[in-house]
Design a protein around this motif. Structure first.
Motif, PDB file in Angstrom:
ATOM      1  N   GLY A 295      70.417  17.473  27.279  1.00 36.17           N
ATOM      2  CA  GLY A 295      71.178  17.846  28.640  1.00 36.17           C
ATOM      3  C   GLY A 295      72.482  18.413  28.736  1.00 36.17           C
ATOM      4  N   ARG A 296      72.879  19.049  29.143  1.00 30.11           N
ATOM      5  CA  ARG A 296      73.909  20.568  29.296  1.00 30.11           C
ATOM      6  C   ARG A 296      74.718  19.378  30.566  1.00 30.11           C
ATOM      7  NH1 ARG A 296      74.883  25.502  26.507  1.00 30.11           N
ATOM      8  NH2 ARG A 296      72.143  25.630  25.393  1.00 30.11           N
ATOM      9  N   ARG A 297      74.169  18.891  31.406  1.00 30.25           N
ATOM     10  CA  ARG A 297      75.169  18.092  32.755  1.00 30.25           C
ATOM     11  C   ARG A 297      75.131  16.684  32.451  1.00 30.25           C
ATOM     12  NH1 ARG A 297      72.712  21.563  37.931  1.00 30.25           N
ATOM     13  NH2 ARG A 297      73.761  23.704  37.509  1.00 30.25           N
ATOM     14  N   ALA A 298      74.434  15.958  32.185  1.00 31.25           N
ATOM     15  CA  ALA A 298      74.325  14.740  31.864  1.00 31.25           C
ATOM     16  C   ALA A 298      74.262  14.570  30.289  1.00 31.25           C
ATOM     17  CB  ALA A 298      73.671  13.939  32.934  1.00 31.25           C
ATOM     18  N   ARG A 299      74.344  12.923  30.054  1.00 32.92           N
ATOM     19  CA  ARG A 299      74.189  12.373  28.779  1.00 32.92           C
ATOM     20  C   ARG A 299      72.020  11.881  28.946  1.00 32.92           C
ATOM     21  NH1 ARG A 299      79.028   8.774  27.153  1.00 32.92           N
ATOM     22  NH2 ARG A 299      80.489  10.139  27.044  1.00 32.92           N
ATOM     23  N   LEU A 300      71.699  12.980  28.612  1.00 37.50           N
ATOM     24  CA  LEU A 300      69.989  12.926  28.590  1.00 37.50           C
ATOM     25  C   LEU A 300      70.021  13.339  27.404  1.00 37.50           C
ATOM     26  CD1 LEU A 300      69.484  13.887  32.220  1.00 37.50           C
ATOM     27  CD2 LEU A 300      69.467  11.977  31.471  1.00 37.50           C
ATOM     28  N   HIS A 301      68.041  13.048  26.865  1.00 34.55           N
ATOM     29  CA  HIS A 301      67.324  13.256  25.755  1.00 34.55           C
ATOM     30  C   HIS A 301      68.129  13.393  24.557  1.00 34.55           C
ATOM     31  CE1 HIS A 301      65.399  14.216  29.879  1.00 34.55           C
ATOM     32  NE2 HIS A 301      66.272  14.965  30.368  1.00 34.55           N
ATOM     33  N   MET A 302      67.937  12.324  23.933  1.00 34.70           N
ATOM     34  CA  MET A 302      68.276  12.494  22.120  1.00 34.70           C
ATOM     35  C   MET A 302      67.978  13.590  21.709  1.00 34.70           C
ATOM     36  SD  MET A 302      71.182  11.639  19.811  1.00 34.70           S
ATOM     37  CE  MET A 302      71.501  10.346  21.513  1.00 34.70           C
ATOM     38  N   GLY A 303      68.839  14.998  21.114  1.00 38.51           N
ATOM     39  CA  GLY A 303      67.808  15.555  20.286  1.00 38.51           C
ATOM     40  C   GLY A 303      68.797  15.513  19.019  1.00 38.51           C
ATOM     41  N   VAL A 304      67.877  16.433  18.130  1.00 36.94           N
ATOM     42  CA  VAL A 304      68.136  16.697  16.629  1.00 36.94           C
ATOM     43  C   VAL A 304      67.821  17.989  16.182  1.00 36.94           C
ATOM     44  CG1 VAL A 304      67.733  16.096  13.929  1.00 36.94           C
ATOM     45  CG2 VAL A 304      67.898  13.767  16.027  1.00 36.94           C
ATOM     46  N   HIS A 305      69.120  18.449  15.510  1.00 37.85           N
ATOM     47  CA  HIS A 305      68.627  19.834  15.438  1.00 37.85           C
ATOM     48  C   HIS A 305      70.047  19.937  13.890  1.00 37.85           C
ATOM     49  CE1 HIS A 305      70.759  20.957  19.797  1.00 37.85           C
ATOM     50  NE2 HIS A 305      70.944  19.788  19.560  1.00 37.85           N
ATOM     51  N   LEU A 306      69.092  21.874  12.895  1.00 39.61           N
ATOM     52  CA  LEU A 306      68.997  20.997  11.843  1.00 39.61           C
ATOM     53  C   LEU A 306      70.174  22.690  11.578  1.00 39.61           C
ATOM     54  CD1 LEU A 306      68.059  20.896   8.638  1.00 39.61           C
ATOM     55  CD2 LEU A 306      66.371  22.290   9.487  1.00 39.61           C
ATOM     56  N   ASN A 307      71.091  23.158  10.800  1.00 37.61           N
ATOM     57  CA  ASN A 307      71.027  24.229  10.186  1.00 37.61           C
ATOM     58  C   ASN A 307      70.948  24.133   8.994  1.00 37.61           C
ATOM     59  OD1 ASN A 307      73.263  25.785  10.001  1.00 37.61           O
ATOM     60  ND2 ASN A 307      74.974  25.461  11.363  1.00 37.61           N
ATOM     61  N   ARG A 308      70.751  25.797   8.349  1.00 34.17           N
ATOM     62  CA  ARG A 308      70.608  25.897   7.018  1.00 34.17           C
ATOM     63  C   ARG A 308      71.118  26.573   6.734  1.00 34.17           C
ATOM     64  NH1 ARG A 308      64.200  27.455   7.803  1.00 34.17           N
ATOM     65  NH2 ARG A 308      65.404  28.525   9.309  1.00 34.17           N
TER      66      ARG A 308
END
Length: 394
Positions: A295-308
């Protein structure tokens, strides 16, 4: 295109009716593994740590620091043996306002030890940008050699990253990571480095991040839904994940608080069957995984990102949301390859239905699941193929 898979979630720490709250998770893998130690702070309220009736005051490492804190999450150990603990301080920018400190700014740095933790020193601040809670990873830069990567919370609207070529003694000027947005007030995030996989199936069809054409069923034992058991002591609670002991790729959560080495970047040989990646996308010998609320405005939705291509701040993918709902601080750990050859990770994160600090959840997922579920980010800029001197932050 099917809906992204959500890993099985197990609640390890839960707020109590008395008002006690559990926050700021930390996850530590210990040898011979796979064993994980799960930690959390027990608080009288979500914002104030539990008061034990006293305060152990320590002198600040500098006359110019108003206060400092370590972590949260895990530290790392380098091949040289150096121990590194990520930290941040509020630097005193202006002291005199009617005899009081009137302006401070947050800056990330490291504490390091070269004698197995007997003595500690602090490194230089990430001075050019305001940065706070941070984590570290070692990145193999190919011809450039290994560098230390720092990813930090910031009040500037997106994450801040910085590199160190002297094992954390100092940092080069930091830069904003526009592809990793912060929440309105910022939030801690976890970073983890691991060896990039090598496909040994040259005949595989071309493939790209975000593709979900081929269904994949990971060889992971299902998580349990039993209530966690009390840990001994009054500051931590924990429990094991049912059904994982003794099964392929399973993970045991232990109540033993003994420390152990950080095992991210397991160097053992393993063969993971992965489709080939597009030749146009520069790859690094080290990949990075990052967890943070989407979430950009609030602490919502745990996300996992990848960087190669970790030296390129624009090459992060969009998040794979592993939990829908309020979520906050998190910590990632690498469990290593399963007998079937799939590298697996664990994530311990704050979660809830109304607010992000109702509970702390645990989940396990494979690298293949990450590759199947992350969404493509912006087109890579190709920094991974440029000479090293052009990779410095501007």
């Amino acid at each position: 295109m099917g809906a992204p898979r959500v890993p099985t979630r197990t609640v390890l720490f839960q707020s109590e009716r008395s008002g006690l709250t559990y926050r700021v998770p930390a996850l530590l893998p210990v040898a011979p593994g796979p064993t994980l130690l799960a930690f959390a702070e027990q608080r009288l309220s979500p914002t104030h740590p539990k008061d034990h009736g006293g305060c152990n005051q320590q002198p600040l490492p500098s006359a110019d620091w108003a206060t400092f804190a370590v972590g949260p999450g895990h530290g790392i150990q380098l091949r040289s043996g150096r121990l590194l603990v990520p930290a941040y301080t509020y630097h005193v920018d202006r002291r005199e306002c009617f005899g009081k400190i009137c302006r401070t700014s947050p800056h990330a740095f490291t504490f390091y030890s070269d004698d197995h933790g007997q003595t500690w020193r602090h490194g230089g601040l990430l001075s050019n940008l305001r940065s706070g809670e941070c984590q570290l990873a070692v990145v193999d830069g190919g011809r450039a050699g290994s560098v230390l990567y720092c990813n930090a919370r910031s009040p500037l609207g997106s994450r801040v990253q910085a590199l160190s070529t002297d094992e954390g003694t100092s940092f080069l000027p930091g830069e904003l990571v526009p592809t990793l947005a912060e929440t309105a007030r910022g939030c801690q995030g976890s970073i983890l480095g691991f060896p990039a996989p090598h496909s040994n199936r040259p005949g595989d069809e071309g493939w790209s991040v975000g593709s979900r054409k081929t269904p994949f069923s990971p060889n992971l034992c299902p998580g349990a839904h039993k209530s966690p058991k009390e840990w001994a002591g009054d500051t931590q609670r924990g429990g094991g994940v049912d059904g994982t002991k003794g099964c392929g790729g399973g993970t045991e959560l232990s109540g033993d608080p003994s420390p152990g080495p950080e095992l991210s970047g397991d160097g053992r040989a393993w063969s993971l069957q992965l489709p080939r990646l597009p030749a146009a996308l520069p790859q690094s010998p080290t990949w990075l995984l990052y967890s943070h609320p989407a979430g950009r405005r609030a602490r919502l939705h745990m996300g996992v990102h990848l960087n190669r291509s970790p030296l390129d701040p624009h090459s992060w993918t969009e998040p794979w949301v592993i939990y829908q709902g309020p979520s906050g601080y998190s910590d990632l750990a690498s469990i290593g390859p399963t007998p079937e050859g799939s590298l697996t990770f664990a994530c311990l994160y704050e979660s809830g239905t109304r607010v992000s600090y109702e509970e702390i959840s645990f989940c396990v997922f494979s690298l293949r699941e990450v590759l199947e579920n992350v969404l493509p980010g912006p087109e890579p800029t190709g920094l991974g193929n440029k000479p090293w001197e052009q990779c410095w932050p501007s």
